[in-house]
Design an enzyme around this catalytic site. Structure first.
Site, PDB file in Angstrom:
ATOM      1  N   SER A 124     111.812  50.227 128.013  1.00  0.00           N
ATOM      2  CA  SER A 124     111.613  50.947 126.752  1.00  0.00           C
ATOM      3  C   SER A 124     110.150  50.891 126.342  1.00  0.00           C
ATOM      4  CB  SER A 124     112.461  50.266 125.671  1.00  0.00           C
ATOM      5  OG  SER A 124     112.056  50.663 124.389  1.00  0.00           O
ATOM      6  N   TYR A 149     115.805  42.463 120.969  1.00  0.00           N
ATOM      7  CA  TYR A 149     116.117  43.549 121.917  1.00  0.00           C
ATOM      8  C   TYR A 149     114.905  43.854 122.798  1.00  0.00           C
ATOM      9  CZ  TYR A 149     115.945  48.343 123.530  1.00  0.00           C
ATOM     10  OH  TYR A 149     115.740  49.457 124.301  1.00  0.00           O
ATOM     11  N   LYS A 153     113.782  43.336 127.122  1.00  0.00           N
ATOM     12  CA  LYS A 153     113.181  44.306 128.057  1.00  0.00           C
ATOM     13  C   LYS A 153     111.912  43.721 128.673  1.00  0.00           C
ATOM     14  CE  LYS A 153     116.220  47.608 127.454  1.00  0.00           C
ATOM     15  NZ  LYS A 153     117.201  47.869 128.522  1.00  0.00           N
TER      16      LYS A 153
HETATM   17  N1  UFG Z   1     114.050  57.153 110.689  1.00  0.00           N
HETATM   18  C1  UFG Z   1     114.287  57.573 109.398  1.00  0.00           C
HETATM   19  N2  UFG Z   1     115.564  57.534 108.919  1.00  0.00           N
HETATM   20  C2  UFG Z   1     116.613  57.111 109.679  1.00  0.00           C
HETATM   21  C3  UFG Z   1     116.361  56.684 111.011  1.00  0.00           C
HETATM   22  C4  UFG Z   1     115.062  56.719 111.486  1.00  0.00           C
HETATM   23  O1  UFG Z   1     113.364  57.964 108.675  1.00  0.00           O
HETATM   24  O2  UFG Z   1     117.739  57.080 109.171  1.00  0.00           O
HETATM   25  C5  UFG Z   1     112.665  57.204 111.197  1.00  0.00           C
HETATM   26  C6  UFG Z   1     112.136  55.840 111.585  1.00  0.00           C
HETATM   27  O3  UFG Z   1     111.595  55.188 110.483  1.00  0.00           O
HETATM   28  C7  UFG Z   1     111.098  56.214 112.634  1.00  0.00           C
HETATM   29  C8  UFG Z   1     111.672  57.468 113.310  1.00  0.00           C
HETATM   30  O4  UFG Z   1     112.657  57.965 112.396  1.00  0.00           O
HETATM   31  O5  UFG Z   1     109.910  56.560 112.003  1.00  0.00           O
HETATM   32  C9  UFG Z   1     112.354  57.181 114.616  1.00  0.00           C
HETATM   33  O6  UFG Z   1     113.267  56.123 114.439  1.00  0.00           O
HETATM   34  P1  UFG Z   1     114.358  55.771 115.552  1.00  0.00           P
HETATM   35  O7  UFG Z   1     115.146  54.614 115.029  1.00  0.00           O
HETATM   36  O8  UFG Z   1     115.083  56.986 115.963  1.00  0.00           O
HETATM   37  O9  UFG Z   1     113.474  55.342 116.815  1.00  0.00           O
HETATM   38  P2  UFG Z   1     112.451  54.140 116.975  1.00  0.00           P
HETATM   39  O10 UFG Z   1     111.184  54.756 117.443  1.00  0.00           O
HETATM   40  O11 UFG Z   1     112.384  53.244 115.819  1.00  0.00           O
HETATM   41  O12 UFG Z   1     113.199  53.304 118.108  1.00  0.00           O
HETATM   42  C10 UFG Z   1     113.103  53.683 119.426  1.00  0.00           C
HETATM   43  C11 UFG Z   1     114.308  53.209 120.246  1.00  0.00           C
HETATM   44  C12 UFG Z   1     114.318  51.723 120.396  1.00  0.00           C
HETATM   45  C13 UFG Z   1     112.978  51.202 120.795  1.00  0.00           C
HETATM   46  C14 UFG Z   1     111.924  51.701 119.844  1.00  0.00           C
HETATM   47  C15 UFG Z   1     110.531  51.236 120.163  1.00  0.00           C
HETATM   48  O13 UFG Z   1     115.512  53.606 119.627  1.00  0.00           O
HETATM   49  O14 UFG Z   1     115.246  51.391 121.411  1.00  0.00           O
HETATM   50  O15 UFG Z   1     111.924  53.119 119.895  1.00  0.00           O
HETATM   51  O16 UFG Z   1     110.094  51.803 121.345  1.00  0.00           O
HETATM   52  F1  UFG Z   1     112.967  49.840 120.780  1.00  0.00           F
END
Ligand code: UFG
Length: 339
Positions: A124, A149, A153
């Site tokens: 990841s 998590y 990785k």
């Molecule tokens: N977000 C919102 N509202 C929500 C959910 C997410 O505003 O209800 C925002 C988050 O704050 C972030 C963006 O949408 O700015 C993306 O969030 P995600 O949770 O979809 O994805 P992340 O980038 O946080 O997480 C992903 C993967 C993880 C990994 C992480 C870091 O899901 O497995 O990238 O690489 F660990």
């Protein structure tokens, strides 16, 4: 090739199974169904036109893993199985370490014992940690992460390096995914998170289908163009194609370990994604701006040049494709695989 796909009933695993079969590989699935539904298998068989052998057990059970490898010859393993929720991993860290490391240990031991040389591992972008300005390149060191998590990785990447150093005949491909979204264009398989989705895309999709009241945007005061975080969203179909390309490449490489970023190289903001989904649905979606979520980086996207050059692979789908395909899946399966 005869390929064992761990976590083949899961979101990314299932899409990869379809493409492996289309590329002429024989696929065997092993999945505990802890985080996936048996109903996906029938849909995969309909999509591929094949009977797909499935073994339902948890790979942390070494004896069962050993029996599987003793019974069937494999040329390669693609290891998707694992727990993946960042927030949950802080609540139940032992489960994350036990499961994500334990499944990897079992597979590596059985591979060694039965002379299986090729492994593709789901890593990841989280291993880039709090790196500062993107794009992120595979040679950035050291890798580190901010959640249990993410640390699983990082640890598995190190373990794979050690195991390959001791067994130079191994060919291991580590794929660092950015933000996988989208669904198969047929609308018959897609992402089906349990409970309240943690990730942006499934949350928006559930708002659109009426299962959630509104999206909460986690902060609009980041130092980005519209104030919301920017991510490298990659269509799961492009991601699946990256696995097929990595498998082909492993048959040719000399190095025991290769690392490839799977991303588009472009960032899209939360508002950008929301508005693209609104275009796919044809109307506005309810949302409010809330506080920041702890641990979120303002920006993250890949430098995909290494994967482009070495795998002969590049992403083809647009943000609008990602939203249209997610919406087709979600609107035809409002409760996921439950219906
Ligand atoms: N977000 C919102 N509202 C929500 C959910 C997410 O505003 O209800 C925002 C988050 O704050 C972030 C963006 O949408 O700015 C993306 O969030 P995600 O949770 O979809 O994805 P992340 O980038 O946080 O997480 C992903 C993967 C993880 C990994 C992480 C870091 O899901 O497995 O990238 O690489 F660990």
């Amino acid at each position: 090739m005869r390929v064992l796909v761990s976590g083949g009933a899961g979101y990314i695993g299932s899409h990869t199974v379809v493409q492996l079969v289309a590329a002429g590989h024989d696929v065997v699935i092993v999945d505990s169904f802890a985080n996936s539904k048996p109903a996906v298998i029938g849909r995969l068989e309909a999509l591929t036109g094949r009977h797909l052998p499935v073994h339902a057990f948890d790979l942390t059970d070494y004896d069962k893993t050993e029996r599987l490898f003793a019974d069937e010859p494999f040329d390669a393993v693609i290891h998707f199985a694992g727990l993946k929720a960042v927030g949950e991993s802080a609540q139940i860290p032992l489960d994350y370490y036990e499961n994500n490391l334990g499944t990897s240990f079992s597979l590596l031991r059985a591979m060694q014992r039965h002379g299986v040389r090729m492994l593709v591992f789901s890593s990841s972008a989280t291993v880039y940690g709090e790196r500062g300005a993107p794009p992120y390149r595979e040679d950035f060191e050291p890798i580190e992460a901010t959640s249990p998590y993410g640390r699983t990785k990082v640890m598995i990447e190190h373990i794979l390096g050690d195991v390959a150093a001791a067994n130079p005949a191994l060919r291991i491909g580590i794929l660092r995914y950015f933000n996988p979204v989208g669904a198969h264009p047929s609308g018959t398989i897609g992402e089906d998170p349990q409970g309240i989705p943690n990730n942006l895309m499934p949350f928006i999709a559930q708002v659109a289908v009426g299962r959630r009241e509104r999206l909460v945007v986690f902060g609009d005061d980041y130092p980005t163009a519209d104030g919301t975080c920017e991510r490298d969203y990659i269509h799961v179909e492009d991601l699946a194609a990256g696995h097929v390309a990595a498998l082909n490449r492993l048959a040719q490489v000399e190095a025991p370990v290769s690392v490839w970023n799977l991303g588009t190289g472009q960032g899209t903001s939360v508002f950008g994604m929301l508005h693209a989904f609104e275009r796919a649905v044809g109307h506005e979606l309810p949302h409010v701006v809330g506080p920041r979520r702890a641990g979120d980086q303002p920006r993250s996207w890949a430098d995909p040049a290494k994967a482009n050059a070495e795998l002969g692979w590049r992403t083809e789908k647009t943000i609008d494709d990602m939203c249209a395909d997610t919406w087709r899946w979600q609107s035809r399966n409002p409760t996921g695989y439950e219906d």
